[in-house]
Design a protein around this motif. Structure first.
Motif, mmCIF file in Angstrom:
data_model
loop_
_atom_site.group_PDB
_atom_site.id
_atom_site.type_symbol
_atom_site.label_atom_id
_atom_site.label_comp_id
_atom_site.label_asym_id
_atom_site.label_seq_id
_atom_site.Cartn_x
_atom_site.Cartn_y
_atom_site.Cartn_z
ATOM 1 N N PHE A 127 -2.808 -5.670 6.501
ATOM 2 C CA PHE A 127 -1.976 -6.645 5.813
ATOM 3 C C PHE A 127 -0.965 -5.860 4.981
ATOM 4 C CE2 PHE A 127 -1.011 -10.013 2.671
ATOM 5 C CZ PHE A 127 -0.725 -11.041 3.558
ATOM 6 N N ARG A 128 0.207 -6.450 4.719
ATOM 7 C CA ARG A 128 1.293 -5.684 4.082
ATOM 8 C C ARG A 128 0.883 -5.145 2.709
ATOM 9 N NH1 ARG A 128 5.035 -11.069 3.170
ATOM 10 N NH2 ARG A 128 4.038 -11.762 1.236
ATOM 11 N N ASP A 129 0.176 -5.955 1.888
ATOM 12 C CA ASP A 129 -0.246 -5.486 0.569
ATOM 13 C C ASP A 129 -1.238 -4.329 0.692
ATOM 14 O OD1 ASP A 129 1.263 -7.605 -0.201
ATOM 15 O OD2 ASP A 129 -0.282 -8.627 -1.353
ATOM 16 N N GLU A 130 -2.089 -4.409 1.689
ATOM 17 C CA GLU A 130 -3.065 -3.354 1.955
ATOM 18 C C GLU A 130 -2.349 -2.060 2.317
ATOM 19 O OE1 GLU A 130 -7.064 -3.075 4.743
ATOM 20 O OE2 GLU A 130 -5.332 -4.219 5.465
ATOM 21 N N ALA A 131 -1.349 -2.160 3.197
ATOM 22 C CA ALA A 131 -0.601 -0.981 3.605
ATOM 23 C C ALA A 131 0.166 -0.376 2.439
ATOM 24 C CB ALA A 131 0.365 -1.339 4.732
ATOM 25 N N PHE A 132 0.766 -1.220 1.599
ATOM 26 C CA PHE A 132 1.563 -0.699 0.485
ATOM 27 C C PHE A 132 0.671 -0.060 -0.570
ATOM 28 C CE2 PHE A 132 5.643 -1.489 -2.087
ATOM 29 C CZ PHE A 132 6.297 -0.477 -1.399
ATOM 30 N N ALA A 133 -0.530 -0.606 -0.771
ATOM 31 C CA ALA A 133 -1.485 0.050 -1.672
ATOM 32 C C ALA A 133 -1.852 1.426 -1.125
ATOM 33 C CB ALA A 133 -2.735 -0.811 -1.838
ATOM 34 N N GLY A 134 -2.060 1.504 0.192
ATOM 35 C CA GLY A 134 -2.341 2.782 0.811
ATOM 36 C C GLY A 134 -1.182 3.754 0.669
ATOM 37 N N TYR A 135 0.045 3.249 0.754
ATOM 38 C CA TYR A 135 1.224 4.110 0.569
ATOM 39 C C TYR A 135 1.271 4.656 -0.851
ATOM 40 C CZ TYR A 135 6.096 5.516 -0.018
ATOM 41 O OH TYR A 135 7.231 6.230 -0.305
ATOM 42 N N HIS A 136 0.991 3.818 -1.838
ATOM 43 C CA HIS A 136 0.977 4.293 -3.221
ATOM 44 C C HIS A 136 -0.107 5.350 -3.422
ATOM 45 C CE1 HIS A 136 3.489 0.758 -4.031
ATOM 46 N NE2 HIS A 136 3.831 1.365 -5.154
ATOM 47 N N ALA A 137 -1.266 5.124 -2.822
ATOM 48 C CA ALA A 137 -2.341 6.110 -2.939
ATOM 49 C C ALA A 137 -1.920 7.432 -2.311
ATOM 50 C CB ALA A 137 -3.612 5.581 -2.272
ATOM 51 N N TRP A 138 -1.263 7.382 -1.156
ATOM 52 C CA TRP A 138 -0.779 8.599 -0.497
ATOM 53 C C TRP A 138 0.255 9.310 -1.370
ATOM 54 C CZ3 TRP A 138 4.046 10.201 1.167
ATOM 55 C CH2 TRP A 138 4.063 11.338 1.992
ATOM 56 N N CYS A 139 1.152 8.548 -1.992
ATOM 57 C CA CYS A 139 2.174 9.138 -2.865
ATOM 58 C C CYS A 139 1.537 9.845 -4.060
ATOM 59 C CB CYS A 139 3.132 8.056 -3.366
ATOM 60 S SG CYS A 139 4.262 7.416 -2.120
ATOM 61 N N ILE A 140 0.571 9.185 -4.700
ATOM 62 C CA ILE A 140 -0.094 9.797 -5.854
ATOM 63 C C ILE A 140 -0.838 11.058 -5.437
ATOM 64 C CG2 ILE A 140 -1.908 9.480 -7.578
ATOM 65 C CD1 ILE A 140 0.608 7.999 -8.307
ATOM 66 N N LEU A 141 -1.530 10.989 -4.308
ATOM 67 C CA LEU A 141 -2.309 12.124 -3.824
ATOM 68 C C LEU A 141 -1.425 13.324 -3.510
ATOM 69 C CD1 LEU A 141 -4.977 13.372 -2.755
ATOM 70 C CD2 LEU A 141 -4.459 12.291 -0.548
ATOM 71 N N ASN A 142 -0.295 13.082 -2.859
ATOM 72 C CA ASN A 142 0.528 14.185 -2.361
ATOM 73 C C ASN A 142 1.706 14.544 -3.264
ATOM 74 O OD1 ASN A 142 -0.433 14.835 0.594
ATOM 75 N ND2 ASN A 142 -0.527 12.611 0.394
ATOM 76 N N CYS A 143 2.163 13.593 -4.078
ATOM 77 C CA CYS A 143 3.365 13.835 -4.883
ATOM 78 C C CYS A 143 3.133 13.646 -6.377
ATOM 79 C CB CYS A 143 4.504 12.918 -4.428
ATOM 80 S SG CYS A 143 4.838 12.997 -2.650
ATOM 81 N N GLY A 144 2.021 13.047 -6.764
ATOM 82 C CA GLY A 144 1.739 12.844 -8.181
ATOM 83 C C GLY A 144 2.573 11.769 -8.831
ATOM 84 N N GLU A 145 3.265 10.963 -8.041
ATOM 85 C CA GLU A 145 4.093 9.879 -8.574
ATOM 86 C C GLU A 145 4.145 8.746 -7.562
ATOM 87 O OE1 GLU A 145 8.037 11.475 -9.100
ATOM 88 O OE2 GLU A 145 8.508 11.322 -6.956
#
Length: 520
Positions: free
Chosen positions: A31-49
């Motif tokens: 679902f789109r909200d699920e994917a965007f939450a995953g994108y934010h998690a990936w950003c925090i993990l790899n970029c710290g922001e």
């Protein structure tokens, strides 16, 4: 081995399997909200922001008006282990749901006794609402589990004060699971504390002040968030923590149209459906459509027992249950009704339902056995429907196959037009699947309208988004207002059911589940 132990193990096994079996494949896609939450998690993990440049925010700006933070942070270790796959995004919710089964059993056992505990575990294990919410990564669906954990440890803390520390921790984490519950959970806790103090089950000792300190640690950032978004103080953004200002603050999510909100909530409770297919299957409801009489009977049982104990001036753990119910009804008057928005309510309702069914099983054993059998048969039917009919119907809602389609389309020259996942979903899916770094996102995104409560992107680099879906007449790409910038080289990602339209326009079709890549 005791019979009760065997039953307990069997119910736990059935409940856990219903929540984790084929977790990465059903529902198919994201679902789109699920994917965007995953994108934010990936950003925090790899970029710290996050995509807005905020470092470790306590609440994400997301698509403009916010996303709860707890679900995102709980995804991070699983993404680190497994990558950005459905299992990684869904495991936090599934684990919390499985733990909820055990905690619910312990709570009901403490409230009503051993047999009622097994009945409660059974009813929760087969509950459609709880099964469905446990199987996809909507961040706000974590709230019921943490509410349950906090409530259980509060009841324990009234007997053994050290558990108040765990209660405060769980309720503190819940603040970051779903922001809409802020209007209900704090008043609920105050009322529960007042009751505990009045019956001398809670005292002003080191455990009380320790619990208060723990909760304040979680509450202070929430207060800062409100001050920032009501323009009292400036946003806070340090290297290790941030309190961001939303593009548009969703203060209007709280409405004071009490009668309209409550009447719609009551209708939703009676019919156990809010019209969102991701929340429930109408023929089954949230906890099976025949359950309302048991919920009402359970309310009568709980109210009567609580009144008896209050007259005796002894502590009743059922009084906090009624406080929870009261807070849930107040919240129902203040928010637009929806299964997700009212997730503060449902565990309380299942407690009442358990009380009603347990009372029936105790006083009318044959009828009670028939009711248990009815729930068991309904569960089997629900499971079959969920894995077959519902999963197929939801494939487009979860854009099954879009990741493969985007990967294939990205290998081709020219612009890529997403004709599926319209609205705010297109750029959410694209950012997630293509793992676009947050800085690149900020530099390449073009918003349709800014500011807006739910931001919609026109383009993200060479990815273009439109709200114009194929209509019943079947338009072709050349008839669109957003004509291709480089004719003949553009690629379209469409719903497979519209492939004939694009084939008539001279496109070749590469299917990927319910979506397809169309190109010349």
């Amino acid at each position: 081995m005791k019979k009760e132990t065997v039953i307990l193990a069997a119910l736990m096994l059935a409940g856990v399997l219903a929540r984790i079996a084929f977790l990465g494949a059903v529902p198919d896609g994201y679902f789109r909200d699920e994917a965007f939450a995953g994108y934010h998690a990936w950003c925090i993990l790899n970029c710290g922001e996050d995509l807005w440049g905020c470092h470790y925010p306590m609440y994400f700006i997301s698509c403009g008006s916010g996303m709860n933070a707890l679900g995102v942070y709980l995804m991070i270790p699983f993404i680190a282990l497994f990558g950005c796959v459905p299992l990684a995004l869904r495991l936090p919710q599934a684990i919390v749901a499985c733990l909820s089964l055990w905690v619910f059993y312990l709570l009901i056992k403490r409230l009503f006794g051993e047999k009622a505990g097994l009945i409660g575990l059974f009813l929760l294990a087969v509950c459609p609402w709880h099964i469905m919410m446990s199987r996809w990564g909507l961040e706000s669906n974590l709230a019921p589990g943490f509410l349950l954990f906090g409530f259980y440890f509060f009841i324990l803390g009234c007997e053994k004060p050290k558990y108040l520390l765990l209660s405060a921790l769980m309720y503190g984490l819940e603040l970051y699971a779903y922001s809409a519950t802020w209007i209900a959970v704090v008043p609920m806790l105050i009322l529960m504390l007042v009751y505990g103090l009045s019956v001398r089950k809670i005292r002003f000792d080191r455990y009380f002040f320790g619990a208060l300190g723990i909760y304040l640690v979680f509450l202070v950032p929430v207060v800062l968030f409100l001050l920032v978004n009501y323009n009292v103080i400036e946003p806070i953004n340090t290297r290790f923590f941030s309190v961001p200002k939303m593009v548009v603050f969703r203060a209007d999510d709280v409405e004071f149209d009490f009668i309209r909100n409550f009447s719609k909530f009551a209708k939703m409770v009676v019919f156990q459906n809010d019209g969102w297919p991701s929340s429930g299957i109408p023929r089954f409801g949230l906890c099976y459509i025949f359950s309302l009489p048991f919920i009402l009977a359970g309310f009568a049982v709980v109210l009567r027992s609580a009144i008896v104990d209050m007259k005796k001036r002894v502590f009743s753990p059922l009084v906090p249950v009624l406080v929870w119910l009261f807070a849930a009804l107040v919240m129902a008057c203040l928010v637009k009704p929806a299964v997700v928005r009212n997730n503060f309510t449902w565990f309380c309702g299942i407690i009442l339902m358990t009380a009603g069914v347990a009372y029936l099983c105790e006083h009318l054993k044959k009828t009670g056995a028939a009711v248990i059998a009815l729930y068991a048969l309904s569960f089997v039917w629900f499971q079959y429907t969920y894995y077959t009919e519902w999963n197929g119907q939801m494939a487009e809602n979860f854009c099954a196959g879009l990741g493969n389609a985007l990967e294939s389309a990205s290998k081709r020259d020219g612009d890529i037009y997403l004709e599926c996942a319209s609205g705010i979903g297109g750029y959410m899916y694209t950012a997630f699947y293509m793992k676009i770094p947050p800085k690149e996102f900020r530099e390449s995104v073009v918003w349709q309208k800014f500011p807006a409560k739910y931001l919609r992107a026109e383009e993200l680099g060479r990815y273009k988004f439109t709200d114009n879906m194929c209509d019943s007449k079947g338009y072709v790409p050349e008839e669109r207002e957003n004509l291709p910038r480089t004719p003949g080289k553009n690629t379209y990602i469409i719903y497979t059911r519209y492939r004939d339209v694009y084939e008539r326009a001279g496109c070749k079709i590469e299917p990927h589940g319910v979506v397809a890549v169309a190109y010349r």
